[in-house]
Design an enzyme around this catalytic site. Structure first.
Site, mmCIF file in Angstrom:
data_model
loop_
_atom_site.group_PDB
_atom_site.id
_atom_site.type_symbol
_atom_site.label_atom_id
_atom_site.label_comp_id
_atom_site.label_asym_id
_atom_site.label_seq_id
_atom_site.Cartn_x
_atom_site.Cartn_y
_atom_site.Cartn_z
ATOM 1 N N SER A 69 0.794 -1.239 0.000
ATOM 2 C CA SER A 69 0.000 0.000 0.000
ATOM 3 C C SER A 69 0.820 1.280 0.000
ATOM 4 O O SER A 69 0.254 2.356 -0.193
ATOM 5 C CB SER A 69 -0.948 0.018 1.197
ATOM 6 O OG SER A 69 -2.091 -0.741 0.893
ATOM 7 N N LYS A 72 0.368 3.396 -3.000
ATOM 8 C CA LYS A 72 -0.796 4.276 -3.175
ATOM 9 C C LYS A 72 -0.382 5.748 -3.225
ATOM 10 O O LYS A 72 -1.063 6.577 -3.833
ATOM 11 C CB LYS A 72 -1.811 4.023 -2.051
ATOM 12 C CG LYS A 72 -2.473 2.640 -2.190
ATOM 13 C CD LYS A 72 -3.300 2.224 -0.991
ATOM 14 C CE LYS A 72 -3.894 0.822 -1.237
ATOM 15 N NZ LYS A 72 -4.531 0.223 -0.061
ATOM 16 N N TYR A 196 -4.149 -2.185 -10.150
ATOM 17 C CA TYR A 196 -3.998 -2.069 -8.687
ATOM 18 C C TYR A 196 -3.101 -3.183 -8.127
ATOM 19 O O TYR A 196 -2.181 -2.915 -7.332
ATOM 20 C CB TYR A 196 -5.391 -2.094 -8.039
ATOM 21 C CG TYR A 196 -5.333 -2.122 -6.538
ATOM 22 C CD1 TYR A 196 -4.902 -1.008 -5.825
ATOM 23 C CD2 TYR A 196 -5.676 -3.270 -5.825
ATOM 24 C CE1 TYR A 196 -4.814 -1.039 -4.439
ATOM 25 C CE2 TYR A 196 -5.600 -3.303 -4.445
ATOM 26 C CZ TYR A 196 -5.158 -2.191 -3.760
ATOM 27 O OH TYR A 196 -5.062 -2.236 -2.392
ATOM 28 N N TYR A 248 -3.823 3.099 7.911
ATOM 29 C CA TYR A 248 -5.093 2.393 8.110
ATOM 30 C C TYR A 248 -5.791 2.988 9.326
ATOM 31 O O TYR A 248 -5.822 4.190 9.501
ATOM 32 C CB TYR A 248 -4.857 0.878 8.281
ATOM 33 C CG TYR A 248 -3.909 0.289 7.275
ATOM 34 C CD1 TYR A 248 -4.291 0.152 5.938
ATOM 35 C CD2 TYR A 248 -2.629 -0.136 7.623
ATOM 36 C CE1 TYR A 248 -3.420 -0.395 4.999
ATOM 37 C CE2 TYR A 248 -1.766 -0.683 6.688
ATOM 38 C CZ TYR A 248 -2.164 -0.798 5.388
ATOM 39 O OH TYR A 248 -1.305 -1.319 4.459
ATOM 40 N N VAL A 266 1.231 -3.635 3.915
ATOM 41 C CA VAL A 266 1.239 -4.917 4.625
ATOM 42 C C VAL A 266 2.505 -5.740 4.383
ATOM 43 O O VAL A 266 2.696 -6.763 5.028
ATOM 44 C CB VAL A 266 -0.001 -5.797 4.314
ATOM 45 C CG1 VAL A 266 -1.260 -5.187 4.883
ATOM 46 C CG2 VAL A 266 -0.124 -6.074 2.844
HETATM 47 N N1 GLU Z 1 -2.622 -5.693 -1.858
HETATM 48 C C1 GLU Z 1 -3.256 -5.477 -0.610
HETATM 49 C C2 GLU Z 1 -4.735 -5.447 -0.758
HETATM 50 O O1 GLU Z 1 -5.237 -4.723 -1.572
HETATM 51 C C3 GLU Z 1 -2.766 -4.171 -0.085
HETATM 52 C C4 GLU Z 1 -2.596 -4.324 1.298
HETATM 53 C C5 GLU Z 1 -1.964 -3.154 1.961
HETATM 54 O O2 GLU Z 1 -0.753 -2.982 1.943
HETATM 55 O O3 GLU Z 1 -2.741 -2.413 2.549
HETATM 56 O O4 GLU Z 1 -5.435 -6.140 -0.063
#
Ligand code: GLU
Length: 318
Positions: A69, A72, A196, A248, A266
């Site tokens: 993530s 992003k 994504y 998060y 993650v």
């Molecule tokens: N590829 C993970 C998902 O979309 C991203 C997780 C993350 O790093 O938040 O579930």
């Protein structure tokens, strides 16, 4: 405590890496795909790129990991470059207070995700990046962008991780389909998810990641070329989003303990930006109960304490 004296950064990062090496409590490695599950929780790396062009690194700072993530931030930067502030009609700018992959909030808010760093928001961002491209071109654009920011053509996408994301991404597919039903996804869902999943599978080391984040400490300017990646105002706003939404459901706790804008993933990586001072990457794969790197968060807390880099500190001008 105002910061007036340049800290001895190499000694600080060495000391932090030594402390982390001795820690038993490391959290739990993400295990939803084999490409993440097999990573050794013993890893710890830290890299600090400073505004004056120096780099301070310790531990496994050159080992590549799945940035997940953290990507992003880069995808958001590209999307803002494409559609500008029109993006904010399709994605909000508020912390979510819900799990990163929650679908409940989307229903209440008519398919407009709370922010670009929860999964739903990042999937809308992927939809924007995809516009006018075949999926492979969009993925190539993201990879080229990150390579250019880091000044490093060695950065790659881990295809096994991308495949793992696709094999297990049922909830992301649900989010994307749901938003499509509200008209907030414009391209075929499988193509949007393809973009994504591949951006999540970018593999980078702490050193590469810290270099890629430098434009955000440089008021949006690429430090190697002097070109504007984004305007100073946009860099400030991306940093603000990282502070409020980058961890998060643990974003408040991170601001409280560290006080530096950051985005975690993650895979156990965290990218942090101290405006005008440093771009920092840490990595340790074990996660806490909120899904943020246990030792990465602790290391940043130590670094902020040792340097006075919390953005809530008062600084001497200049
Ligand atoms: N590829 C993970 C998902 O979309 C991203 C997780 C993350 O790093 O938040 O579930």
């Amino acid at each position: 405590m105002p910061v007036t004296v340049a800290p001895d950064l190499q000694a600080i990062v060495d000391r932090i890496a030594a402390e982390m090496a001795g820690r038993e409590e490391r959290g739990k490695v993400a295990d939803y795909i084999p490409g993440l599950a097999r990573v050794d929780p013993k890893h710890f790396g830290i890299a600090v790129a400073t505004h004056d062009g120096r780099m301070f690194a310790a531990g496994d700072a050159d080992a590549a990991f799945s940035i997940q993530s953290v990507s992003k931030v880069f995808a958001l930067t590209i999307a803002l470059g494409k559609v500008g502030d029109a993006l904010w009609k399709r994605v909000g700018r508020e912390p979510s207070g819900n799990a990163f992959n929650s679908i409940v909030q989307l229903e209440a808010e008519q398919g407009i995700p709370r922010n670009p760093f929860i999964n739903a928001g990042a999937i809308v961002v992927s939809d924007v990046v995809l516009a006018g491209h075949a999926p492979k071109e969009a993925i190539g654009e993201i990879l080229r962008f990150v390579r250019d920011l880091a000044g490093d053509d060695g950065i790659v996408i881990d295809d096994e991780v991308a495949q793992g994301e696709a094999d297990t991404g049922f909830r992301n597919a649900a989010l994307a389909n749901y938003m499509r039903s509200f008209g907030n996804i414009h391209h075929p869902v499988d193509q949007v998810l393809g973009v994504y999943f591949h951006q999540c599978a970018l593999a980078m080391s702490c050193r590469q990641l810290a270099r890629a984040g430098r434009f955000l400490m440089h008021e949006g300017q690429h430090p190697d070329t002097g070109f504007n990646i984004v305007s100073p105002m946009r860099a400030r706003r991306i940093n603000a989003l990282m502070m409020l939404c980058g961890h998060y459901d643990g974003s408040g706790e991170f601001a409280f303990r560290v006080g530096i804008p950051g985005k975690s993933g993650v895979g156990g990586g965290i990218l942090c930006v101290v405006p005008g001072i440093a771009s920092i990457a840490v990595w340790s794969p074990g996660l806490n109960e909120r899904g943020n790197s246990t030792l990465g968060s602790l290391a940043l807390e130590r670094l902020a304490a040792a340097t006075g880099w919390s953005v809530f500190n008062q600084r001497e001008p200049g």
